[in-house]
Design a protein around this motif. Sequence first.
Motif, short mmCIF file in Angstrom:
data_model
loop_
_atom_site.label_atom_id
_atom_site.label_comp_id
_atom_site.label_asym_id
_atom_site.label_seq_id
_atom_site.Cartn_x
_atom_site.Cartn_y
_atom_site.Cartn_z
N PRO A 55 0.69 -1.16 0.04
CA PRO A 55 0.01 0.14 0.03
C PRO A 55 1.34 1.41 0.01
CG PRO A 55 -0.59 -1.98 1.51
CD PRO A 55 0.51 -1.80 1.02
N PHE A 56 1.90 1.14 0.54
CA PHE A 56 2.85 2.78 0.21
C PHE A 56 3.45 2.66 -0.66
CE2 PHE A 56 3.48 1.30 4.97
CZ PHE A 56 3.39 1.83 6.30
N LEU A 57 3.95 1.82 -1.29
CA LEU A 57 4.41 1.95 -3.21
C LEU A 57 3.00 2.21 -3.38
CD1 LEU A 57 6.90 -1.03 -2.15
CD2 LEU A 57 7.40 0.87 -2.51
N LYS A 58 1.97 1.21 -3.59
CA LYS A 58 1.26 1.83 -4.85
C LYS A 58 0.38 3.27 -4.77
CE LYS A 58 -1.60 -2.15 -5.69
NZ LYS A 58 -2.87 -2.86 -5.62
N ASN A 59 0.52 3.31 -3.17
CA ASN A 59 -0.39 4.86 -3.36
C ASN A 59 1.03 6.04 -3.53
OD1 ASN A 59 -2.26 4.66 -1.93
ND2 ASN A 59 -2.42 3.29 -1.59
N ASN A 60 2.53 5.29 -3.38
CA ASN A 60 3.45 6.59 -3.58
C ASN A 60 3.41 7.19 -2.40
OD1 ASN A 60 5.20 7.62 -4.87
ND2 ASN A 60 4.07 9.08 -6.03
N PHE A 61 2.98 6.93 -0.96
CA PHE A 61 2.92 7.43 0.05
C PHE A 61 4.28 8.32 0.29
CE2 PHE A 61 3.54 7.53 5.16
CZ PHE A 61 2.47 8.73 5.03
N SER A 62 5.78 7.69 -0.25
CA SER A 62 6.52 8.13 0.46
C SER A 62 7.84 8.21 -0.52
CB SER A 62 6.67 7.62 1.81
OG SER A 62 7.54 6.57 1.71
N ASP A 63 9.07 8.86 -0.66
CA ASP A 63 10.01 8.67 -1.63
C ASP A 63 11.01 7.33 -0.74
OD1 ASP A 63 10.70 10.45 0.34
OD2 ASP A 63 12.11 10.85 -1.36
N GLU A 64 10.98 7.12 0.61
CA GLU A 64 11.90 6.02 1.08
C GLU A 64 11.40 4.92 1.72
OE1 GLU A 64 15.93 6.96 3.24
OE2 GLU A 64 15.21 7.67 4.14
N ILE A 65 11.55 3.84 1.71
CA ILE A 65 10.96 3.12 2.79
C ILE A 65 12.06 2.09 3.24
CG2 ILE A 65 9.93 1.25 3.14
CD1 ILE A 65 7.45 2.19 1.32
N VAL A 66 12.25 2.52 4.92
CA VAL A 66 13.55 1.75 5.50
C VAL A 66 13.14 0.71 6.34
CG1 VAL A 66 15.23 2.28 7.51
CG2 VAL A 66 14.53 3.67 5.70
N VAL A 67 13.06 -0.75 5.85
CA VAL A 67 13.06 -2.07 6.40
C VAL A 67 14.36 -2.51 7.85
CG1 VAL A 67 12.43 -4.02 6.43
CG2 VAL A 67 11.67 -2.25 4.73
N THR A 68 13.85 -2.13 8.80
CA THR A 68 14.99 -2.52 9.63
C THR A 68 14.55 -4.17 10.41
OG1 THR A 68 15.18 -0.92 10.43
CG2 THR A 68 16.26 -2.11 11.64
#
Length: 146
Positions: A23-36
């Motif tokens: 959903p974050f990617l499909k909705n172009n919510f942010s320019d960066e996703i950090v997975v830790t």
Amino acid sequence: MEKISVAVTTFNSSEYLYSCLLPFLKNNFSDEIVVTDDFSESDDFKNTEKIISKLNKKYENKIKLFRNEKNLGGFNNKYESVSKCSNKIVYLFDSDNIPYKKTLYYIKNLVKNEFNEKILYTPGSIKLFKKNRLSSPGRILDVVNI
């Protein structure tokens, strides 16, 4: 408008990760996703790497993956994830949750129109995973294909 980072924490939860990130990617919510990742078991971490690789091919390498050298625990992993984000505004999210499109829209508009640097609070609701369905007390909200 201020750029938004999404900080996603994981620990042995790769089975939910695709449904969390999409959903974050499909909705172009942010320019960066950090997975830790908080030092998950090796098979789970390999699955996490595969999921992120697949999504990065389709969505312009927006996802950065980090793995802690040892298990830090929930709070410290959240701190690590937020500290690795490059934007001033960070939306912290756990990998076993799925964001609602309306919530993402609300947050993006709030940041765009009314952002207060001191606090940004968005209440959530509890969702339960049951046999490939995402449910809330009393009703089924969505079918999750994992």
